[in-house]
Scaffold this motif. Structure first.
Motif, short mmCIF file in Angstrom:
data_model
loop_
_atom_site.label_atom_id
_atom_site.label_comp_id
_atom_site.label_asym_id
_atom_site.label_seq_id
_atom_site.Cartn_x
_atom_site.Cartn_y
_atom_site.Cartn_z
N LEU A 5 -51.61 -88.74 -24.13
CA LEU A 5 -53.10 -89.56 -24.59
C LEU A 5 -53.75 -90.57 -24.69
CD1 LEU A 5 -55.96 -87.84 -25.06
CD2 LEU A 5 -54.68 -87.41 -27.72
N PHE A 6 -54.80 -91.47 -24.51
CA PHE A 6 -54.91 -92.03 -24.76
C PHE A 6 -56.03 -92.79 -26.36
CE2 PHE A 6 -54.43 -94.03 -20.67
CZ PHE A 6 -53.92 -94.92 -20.56
N ILE A 7 -55.85 -93.49 -26.65
CA ILE A 7 -56.15 -93.71 -27.74
C ILE A 7 -57.72 -94.90 -27.51
CG2 ILE A 7 -56.37 -93.97 -30.70
CD1 ILE A 7 -55.30 -91.05 -30.15
N PRO A 8 -58.75 -94.47 -28.39
CA PRO A 8 -59.87 -95.46 -28.01
C PRO A 8 -59.97 -96.13 -29.08
CG PRO A 8 -60.62 -93.56 -29.36
CD PRO A 8 -58.78 -93.24 -28.84
N GLN A 9 -59.43 -97.37 -28.00
CA GLN A 9 -58.97 -99.26 -29.23
C GLN A 9 -60.79 -100.09 -29.18
OE1 GLN A 9 -56.20 -99.75 -26.29
NE2 GLN A 9 -56.14 -101.24 -27.54
N GLY A 10 -61.24 -99.59 -28.50
CA GLY A 10 -62.72 -100.57 -28.43
C GLY A 10 -62.53 -101.03 -26.82
N TRP A 11 -61.45 -100.85 -25.92
CA TRP A 11 -61.67 -102.05 -25.02
C TRP A 11 -62.58 -101.60 -23.84
CZ3 TRP A 11 -58.87 -100.41 -19.95
CH2 TRP A 11 -58.47 -101.95 -19.09
N PHE A 13 -65.56 -99.83 -24.91
CA PHE A 13 -66.43 -99.70 -25.49
C PHE A 13 -66.59 -97.88 -26.07
CE2 PHE A 13 -67.97 -103.18 -22.36
CZ PHE A 13 -68.87 -103.87 -23.29
N ASP A 14 -65.46 -98.09 -26.39
CA ASP A 14 -65.27 -96.59 -26.94
C ASP A 14 -65.27 -96.41 -28.24
OD1 ASP A 14 -63.13 -97.23 -26.64
OD2 ASP A 14 -62.06 -96.34 -25.37
N LEU A 15 -65.08 -97.60 -29.11
CA LEU A 15 -65.74 -97.34 -30.67
C LEU A 15 -67.17 -97.55 -31.31
CD1 LEU A 15 -62.88 -98.67 -32.13
CD2 LEU A 15 -63.03 -96.38 -31.76
N VAL A 16 -68.53 -97.81 -30.09
CA VAL A 16 -69.83 -98.67 -30.32
C VAL A 16 -69.66 -97.69 -31.41
CG1 VAL A 16 -69.87 -100.07 -28.15
CG2 VAL A 16 -70.61 -97.73 -28.27
N GLY A 17 -70.98 -98.67 -32.65
CA GLY A 17 -71.55 -97.28 -32.85
C GLY A 17 -71.33 -96.88 -34.68
N ILE A 18 -69.97 -96.76 -34.14
CA ILE A 18 -68.68 -96.83 -35.83
C ILE A 18 -68.42 -98.60 -35.92
CG2 ILE A 18 -66.31 -95.98 -36.19
CD1 ILE A 18 -66.24 -94.19 -33.72
N LYS A 54 -66.54 -106.06 -19.12
CA LYS A 54 -66.99 -107.57 -18.90
C LYS A 54 -66.67 -108.02 -20.33
CE LYS A 54 -72.01 -106.58 -20.20
NZ LYS A 54 -73.49 -107.60 -19.42
N PRO A 55 -66.54 -108.70 -21.21
CA PRO A 55 -67.12 -109.47 -21.70
C PRO A 55 -67.88 -109.41 -23.30
CG PRO A 55 -65.91 -111.30 -20.90
CD PRO A 55 -66.74 -110.12 -20.08
N SER A 56 -67.09 -108.79 -24.68
CA SER A 56 -68.81 -108.61 -25.43
C SER A 56 -67.84 -108.84 -26.64
CB SER A 56 -69.20 -107.79 -25.47
OG SER A 56 -68.54 -106.32 -26.27
N GLU A 57 -68.85 -109.29 -28.16
CA GLU A 57 -67.88 -108.46 -29.11
C GLU A 57 -68.28 -107.84 -29.57
OE1 GLU A 57 -71.01 -111.46 -31.25
OE2 GLU A 57 -71.19 -113.12 -29.94
N GLU A 58 -67.84 -106.66 -28.98
CA GLU A 58 -67.85 -105.80 -29.78
C GLU A 58 -66.18 -105.20 -30.01
OE1 GLU A 58 -69.37 -102.91 -30.87
OE2 GLU A 58 -71.27 -104.15 -30.16
N ALA A 311 -63.64 -91.12 -30.32
CA ALA A 311 -64.22 -91.58 -30.94
C ALA A 311 -65.34 -89.89 -31.77
CB ALA A 311 -64.89 -92.50 -31.61
N TYR A 312 -65.85 -89.09 -31.23
CA TYR A 312 -67.13 -89.21 -31.29
C TYR A 312 -66.91 -87.37 -31.75
CZ TYR A 312 -68.44 -93.63 -30.04
OH TYR A 312 -68.33 -94.98 -29.39
N SER A 313 -66.48 -87.61 -30.03
CA SER A 313 -66.11 -85.16 -31.02
C SER A 313 -65.04 -85.39 -30.06
CB SER A 313 -67.40 -84.74 -29.94
OG SER A 313 -67.21 -83.69 -29.33
N THR A 314 -64.31 -85.00 -30.19
CA THR A 314 -62.88 -83.90 -30.09
C THR A 314 -63.14 -82.17 -29.47
OG1 THR A 314 -62.78 -82.68 -32.05
CG2 THR A 314 -61.15 -84.42 -31.45
N GLU A 315 -64.71 -82.05 -28.86
CA GLU A 315 -64.44 -80.90 -27.70
C GLU A 315 -64.16 -81.05 -26.87
OE1 GLU A 315 -68.89 -80.52 -27.56
OE2 GLU A 315 -69.28 -80.25 -29.72
#
Length: 329
Positions: A5-11, A13-18, A54-58, A311-315
């Motif tokens: 299982l991959f863990i979200p780490q931001g790469w 955009f999977d932690l945006v808004g947190i 694409k690169p971002s400051e996230e 990161a938002y739901s485990t459904e």
């Protein structure tokens, strides 16, 4: 089939808004959830510094720092990177670091390793961006250093790209023979030959056609170098988009696109959505089981799964655990 299982780490955009201050709590909570059960054999992170496509400051959290943190935060589950870029860290230093993390984890570390590809972050971090042949030669030399360091406790290599002279690696990894090597990538001339010579695991194209073809190329390399093809575990990575019904799958897709929309152009967003649609882990549980079973029948015995919304739901994970994993074990 075995499951990672991959863990979200931001790469992605999977932690945006947190809020940044809550990222580690989010990641470590998901890791402990997977660790507490028995379905997931391993947790994985990506080795990248800037967001994609694409690169971002996230935020994008660094892979090997996460390895150490996850090693201390979990008790059972194995830990890997898919995959470490050889040239981002001196290979002897990386071997030493991995040996230490293997001890922190109690012998649960995996080493996913490859030649690297994300040109922007290479250049941004001052690594240049050598041609593919050079990157793969660096991979091959680095793997040789790993093997010496983890079995003999000392490494010496006068390579074209790396030179070490009596570099000591103590303590040795806890795992006899060293940290298991996953040679990641499907390059047919070099990468799969390196995998045949050095890897316990491979990781390449997970579609039925692609997997079958890469497997035959690997088989030929194994024959040429005298390796038992059947002793190498062949794995693939899968982007999961799953719902109880096809309508629910589409709703998940729309939610994912809406989350990424502020950060990507329409063309970039279309490409991200295409990375799910029609692929083996996209659809209802019945559809996903059918498609993954087809690849399993070809010899894919280890799947590593990425859920965009963990990161938002485990459904989605819960549905996958309940209705897909038992059918594929």
């Amino acid at each position: 089939m075995r499951f990672g299982l991959f863990i979200p780490q931001g790469w992605r955009f999977d932690l945006v808004g947190i809020d940044d201050s809550q990222h580690w709590a989010t990641m470590s909570s998901l890791a402990r959830r997977a660790d507490a059960g028995e379905l997931w054999e391993s947790l994985w992170v990506y080795d990248h510094f800037h967001t994609t496509p694409k690169p971002s400051e996230e935020a994008t959290h660094e892979a090997w720092s996460l390895m150490a943190g996850l090693a201390a935060a979990t008790d059972r589950i194995r830990l890997g990177q898919m995959c470490t870029c050889m040239a981002y860290r001196n290979p002897m230093y990386l071997a030493k670091m991995a040996a230490t993390i293997d001890h922190i984890s109690g012998g649960r570390l995996e080493m996913g390793i490859g030649g690297g590809w994300y040109e922007h972050e290479w250049r941004a971090y001052g690594y240049g961006f050598p041609r593919a042949g050079v990157r793969l030669k660096m991979l091959e030399e680095g793997v040789q250093i790993f093997e010496q360091a983890w079995t003999k406790g000392v490494a010496t290599l006068d390579g074209e790209h790396y030179q070490v002279d009596g570099a000591i690696c103590r303590p040795l990894p806890l795992q006899p023979g060293g940290v298991p090597l996953w040679i990641a990538g499907g390059g047919e001339k070099v990468t799969l030959r390196i995998a045949a010579e050095h890897g316990r695991y491979t990781n390449f194209d997970g579609t039925p056609e692609g997997f079958a073809h890469k497997s035959e190329v690997l088989r030929e390399h194994c024959k040429n170098v005298g390796t038992d093809f059947d002793q190498i575990t062949r794995s693939s990575n899968y982007n999961v988009m799953i719902g109880a019904t096809e309508a629910e799958v589409e709703e998940r897709q729309r939610e994912h696109a809406a989350r990424l929309n502020p950060y990507l152009t329409s063309d970039e967003l279309d490409k991200q959505v295409a990375g799910y649609r029609g692929m083996p882990a996209h659809g209802t549980p019945e559809q996903v089981v059918e498609k993954l079973s087809a690849v399993k029948d070809l010899g894919m015995s280890y799947g590593i799964f990425y859920f965009a919304d963990t990161a938002y739901s485990t459904e989605q994970i819960e549905l996958f655990e309940r209705e897909v994993m038992p059918a594929l074990v």
